[in-house]
Design a protein around this motif. Structure first.
Motif, mmCIF file in Angstrom:
data_model
loop_
_atom_site.group_PDB
_atom_site.id
_atom_site.type_symbol
_atom_site.label_atom_id
_atom_site.label_comp_id
_atom_site.label_asym_id
_atom_site.label_seq_id
_atom_site.Cartn_x
_atom_site.Cartn_y
_atom_site.Cartn_z
ATOM 1 N N UNK A 41 7.964 -0.548 5.274
ATOM 2 C CA UNK A 41 8.595 -0.777 3.835
ATOM 3 C C UNK A 41 7.239 -0.242 3.162
ATOM 4 N N UNK A 42 6.473 -0.863 3.220
ATOM 5 C CA UNK A 42 5.272 -0.772 2.591
ATOM 6 C C UNK A 42 4.418 0.704 2.763
ATOM 7 N N UNK A 44 5.513 3.371 3.397
ATOM 8 C CA UNK A 44 6.474 4.304 2.987
ATOM 9 C C UNK A 44 6.977 4.488 1.719
ATOM 10 N N UNK A 45 6.290 3.223 0.936
ATOM 11 C CA UNK A 45 6.235 3.516 -0.156
ATOM 12 C C UNK A 45 4.378 3.838 -0.654
ATOM 13 N N UNK A 46 4.092 2.673 -0.433
ATOM 14 C CA UNK A 46 2.399 3.535 -0.744
ATOM 15 C C UNK A 46 2.840 5.021 -0.444
ATOM 16 N N UNK A 47 2.707 5.685 0.616
ATOM 17 C CA UNK A 47 2.984 6.951 1.375
ATOM 18 C C UNK A 47 3.711 7.830 0.110
ATOM 19 N N UNK A 48 4.548 7.248 -0.808
ATOM 20 C CA UNK A 48 5.360 7.975 -1.484
ATOM 21 C C UNK A 48 5.095 7.802 -2.603
ATOM 22 N N UNK A 49 4.171 7.122 -2.898
ATOM 23 C CA UNK A 49 3.380 6.576 -4.567
ATOM 24 C C UNK A 49 2.114 7.362 -4.644
ATOM 25 N N UNK A 50 1.305 7.709 -3.607
ATOM 26 C CA UNK A 50 0.446 8.590 -3.171
ATOM 27 C C UNK A 50 0.410 10.276 -3.014
ATOM 28 N N UNK A 51 1.812 10.374 -2.713
ATOM 29 C CA UNK A 51 2.185 12.201 -3.111
ATOM 30 C C UNK A 51 2.521 12.806 -4.385
ATOM 31 N N UNK A 52 3.072 11.756 -4.464
ATOM 32 C CA UNK A 52 3.610 11.400 -6.594
ATOM 33 C C UNK A 52 1.562 11.942 -7.351
ATOM 34 N N UNK A 53 1.222 10.856 -8.043
ATOM 35 C CA UNK A 53 0.313 10.261 -7.996
ATOM 36 C C UNK A 53 -0.793 10.885 -7.355
ATOM 37 N N UNK A 54 -1.383 10.836 -6.130
ATOM 38 C CA UNK A 54 -2.696 10.834 -6.185
ATOM 39 C C UNK A 54 -2.775 12.541 -5.879
ATOM 40 N N UNK A 63 -6.875 9.506 -12.011
ATOM 41 C CA UNK A 63 -6.303 8.282 -10.323
ATOM 42 C C UNK A 63 -6.778 7.266 -10.333
ATOM 43 N N UNK A 64 -7.599 6.757 -10.353
ATOM 44 C CA UNK A 64 -7.762 5.124 -10.550
ATOM 45 C C UNK A 64 -6.776 4.064 -10.655
ATOM 46 N N UNK A 65 -6.546 5.228 -12.021
ATOM 47 C CA UNK A 65 -5.718 3.116 -13.446
ATOM 48 C C UNK A 65 -4.077 3.600 -11.817
ATOM 49 N N UNK A 66 -3.610 5.488 -12.047
ATOM 50 C CA UNK A 66 -2.685 5.236 -11.384
ATOM 51 C C UNK A 66 -2.627 4.694 -9.901
ATOM 52 N N UNK A 67 -3.826 4.714 -9.297
ATOM 53 C CA UNK A 67 -3.952 3.387 -8.376
ATOM 54 C C UNK A 67 -3.937 1.897 -8.286
ATOM 55 N N UNK A 68 -4.349 1.726 -9.601
ATOM 56 C CA UNK A 68 -4.193 0.350 -9.900
ATOM 57 C C UNK A 68 -2.098 0.044 -10.060
ATOM 58 N N UNK A 69 -2.182 1.026 -10.876
ATOM 59 C CA UNK A 69 -0.446 0.590 -11.161
ATOM 60 C C UNK A 69 0.131 0.955 -10.047
ATOM 61 N N UNK A 70 -0.204 1.772 -8.673
ATOM 62 C CA UNK A 70 0.221 1.368 -7.565
ATOM 63 C C UNK A 70 0.716 0.109 -6.979
ATOM 64 N N UNK A 71 -0.273 -0.288 -7.040
ATOM 65 C CA UNK A 71 -1.249 -1.902 -6.212
ATOM 66 C C UNK A 71 -0.105 -2.701 -6.427
ATOM 67 N N UNK A 72 0.151 -2.705 -8.400
ATOM 68 C CA UNK A 72 0.891 -4.270 -9.093
ATOM 69 C C UNK A 72 2.233 -3.041 -8.832
ATOM 70 N N UNK A 73 3.242 -2.335 -8.542
ATOM 71 C CA UNK A 73 4.181 -1.565 -8.430
ATOM 72 C C UNK A 73 4.264 -3.191 -6.804
ATOM 73 N N UNK A 189 1.101 -6.583 1.810
ATOM 74 C CA UNK A 189 1.219 -5.275 1.082
ATOM 75 C C UNK A 189 -0.049 -5.141 0.753
ATOM 76 N N UNK A 190 -0.799 -5.926 0.988
ATOM 77 C CA UNK A 190 -2.466 -4.844 0.267
ATOM 78 C C UNK A 190 -2.950 -4.826 1.355
ATOM 79 N N UNK A 191 -2.873 -5.581 2.996
ATOM 80 C CA UNK A 191 -3.818 -5.181 3.541
ATOM 81 C C UNK A 191 -3.568 -3.260 3.953
ATOM 82 N N UNK A 192 -2.222 -3.758 4.141
ATOM 83 C CA UNK A 192 -1.244 -2.124 4.423
ATOM 84 C C UNK A 192 -2.099 -1.222 3.910
ATOM 85 N N UNK A 193 -2.227 -1.362 2.396
ATOM 86 C CA UNK A 193 -2.271 -0.373 0.786
ATOM 87 C C UNK A 193 -3.626 0.065 1.616
ATOM 88 N N UNK A 194 -4.546 -1.273 2.129
ATOM 89 C CA UNK A 194 -5.868 -0.805 2.491
ATOM 90 C C UNK A 194 -6.075 -0.052 3.183
#
Length: 321
Positions: A41-42, A44-54, A63-73, A189-194
């Motif tokens: 689930x994490x 899929x969420x990360x990949x979706x945010x990355x495809x939209x914002x990166x 892009x760095x600011x959007x990456x911070x927002x993605x991690x917070x979400x 979630x953080x480890x998956x994002x990394x």
């Protein structure tokens, strides 16, 4: 009973229960085939945010600011969702809610899964089956298995076992004991994002910056505890751990890897190939570099003893509290 009054002794019991269930069952393949795994689930969420914002047309700062927002979400979804679930279980079930919390914490640990992924590498090497060994090690490492000889395969397996002792066992258990389900699943979630976006390649360098740095912070204490546990059960390795832990590119992975190298008197790391490109890396340890199946089996033995000690220590903490 509310989350605020959930005693630390029960959190320790949750940790013990989750550990024992994971050691006994792992995450069975039949269960994975039917329901997948929560980290999916994490992902899929990360990949979706990355495809939209990166988006490459955006400036690096954006892009760095959007990456911070993605991690917070991501943290809000993982930690917040786990908090709501834990609060509900504790409210309705009282002190017995720890059993349900332990069941929901179980998938966040990887004691059995890690062991069961490394054993086939050792067995294939022992049988002289390089094709099978490359296939097995390719499931647990990011480097190109086709470029590895038998020694390289064994080194990759031992390194992955040592590093994943932190990522898959010590760190999630640590955050479970500290923060219950929210702590555990926020860490996962953080480890998956990394693992998905925390890379230095141009595509992810800016967007994945927050994920990489947050993962470094979350693993700081667990990585050092993992290295200490390996040295304790081995009765050696301290000097190499202190000397060589900083040679790894990661501020954390070097601790359990250097501890394992010192404990088994081996050389780990060194030059490695990723995506067809050879990367010069310093050696960790000062022993043999020509590892074989016997060294992978020895590392697995240390891993099992470290996990057993972890169960004892966690159980002792629950008893004391």
């Amino acid at each position: 009973m509310t989350l605020e009054t959930f005693p630390s002794s029960l959190l320790s019991m949750v940790a013990v229960g989750a550990l024992l269930v994971d050691i006994a069952l792992g995450w069975p393949s039949w269960l994975y085939q039917r329901v997948g795994h929560p980290v999916g689930l994490f992902a899929r969420m990360i990949n979706r945010l990355e495809s939209f914002w990166n988006q490459p047309q955006l400036a690096g700062g954006a892009r760095r600011a959007l990456g911070v927002l993605a991690v917070l979400l991501l943290l809000a979804a993982a930690g917040g969702g786990a908090w709501l679930i834990q609060t509900g279980l504790v409210y309705f079930l009282g002190s017995w809610g720890w059993l349900a919390v332990a069941a929901l914490a179980w998938p966040g640990l990887a004691v059995r899964s890690l062991h069961d992924h490394v054993v086939p590498v050792a067995r294939a090497l022992a049988d002289g089956d390089l094709t099978g060994a490359r296939c097995a090690v390719g499931k647990i490492v990011g480097r190109d298995p086709e470029t590895l000889d038998a020694h390289g395969i064994a080194r990759a397996a031992v390194e992955s076992l040592a590093e994943s002792f932190c990522d898959g066992v010590m760190a999630p258990l640590f955050w479970l004991a500290v923060g219950g389900l929210p702590g555990l699943w926020a860490y996962k979630a953080l480890n998956t994002a990394d693992s998905l976006i925390g890379h230095k390649e141009p595509r992810w360098r800016e967007f994945g910056w927050a994920a990489a740095r947050a993962d470094d912070v979350s693993n700081f204490v667990p990585a050092r505890l993992a290295g200490i546990l390996i040295c304790v059960v081995a009765g050696r390795g301290w000097r190499v751990m202190w000397r060589d832990s900083g040679k790894h590119a990661s501020p954390n992975a070097g601790w359990p890897e250097a501890a394992m190298a010192g404990a088994l008197d081996l050389k780990l790391a060194g030059p490695v190939v990723y995506d067809g490109v050879r990367h010069p890396k310093p050696w960790i340890g000062s022993g043999r570099a020509d590892l074989g199946s016997q060294d992978v089996f020895a590392a697995l033995g240390l891993y099992r003893r470290a996990c057993a000690l972890l169960v004892v220590l966690t159980g002792g903490l629950a008893w004391l509290l």
